[in-house]
Design a protein around this motif. Structure first.
Motif: not given
Length: 135
Positions: A8, A78-84, A86
């Protein structure tokens, strides 16, 4: 053993960019707390590098000695991408090379910037210091 699986491009605070290699450890079986069924997963982390993007692409698939380990750290959000959702995390995963020597086995020699002396027993084959000037 870990494998480079991706990379990345990242940006430093000063605006310059660098590439971080994504490494992944071996497969692990984990028991789900919700379904009580096992699922396969692997620990991943990023390693900073001095390589350009072309070199990073070429390195994908390369294996390195070592593993990815869980390390406790200061809590962070940390924010979980799939669910939003935190959540607060208190660990991260880090790459640990296989050749790392435990810090308890490293000699504690005090070295100052004013004077540095080598251990002559370590570098001399005859136990004496022979001063040699390079041409």
């Amino acid at each position: 053993m870990v494998r480079i699986v991706s990379y990345k491009a990242r940006q430093r605070e000063d605006g310059t960019t660098f590439c971080a290699l994504e490494v992944q450890g071996g497969i692990e079986m984990v028991l789900s707390q919700k379904t009580n069924q096992y699922y396969a997963t692997a620990k991943k982390t990023f390693i900073s590098s001095t390589f350009d993007e072309e070199t990073c692409k070429a390195l994908i698939g390369t294996e390195l000695q070592g593993n990815v380990q869980k390390k406790e750290c200061e809590p962070y959000e940390y924010v979980i991408k799939e669910t939003g959702e935190s959540i607060i995390m208190q660990h991260r995963f880090v790459y640990v090379p296989a050749s790392i020597v435990p810090s308890s086995s490293i000699k504690s020699n005090k070295v100052t910037s004013e004077r540095f002396e080598a251990d002559l027993e370590t570098f001399s084959t005859n136990g004496k210091y022979d001063h040699v000037l390079a041409d």
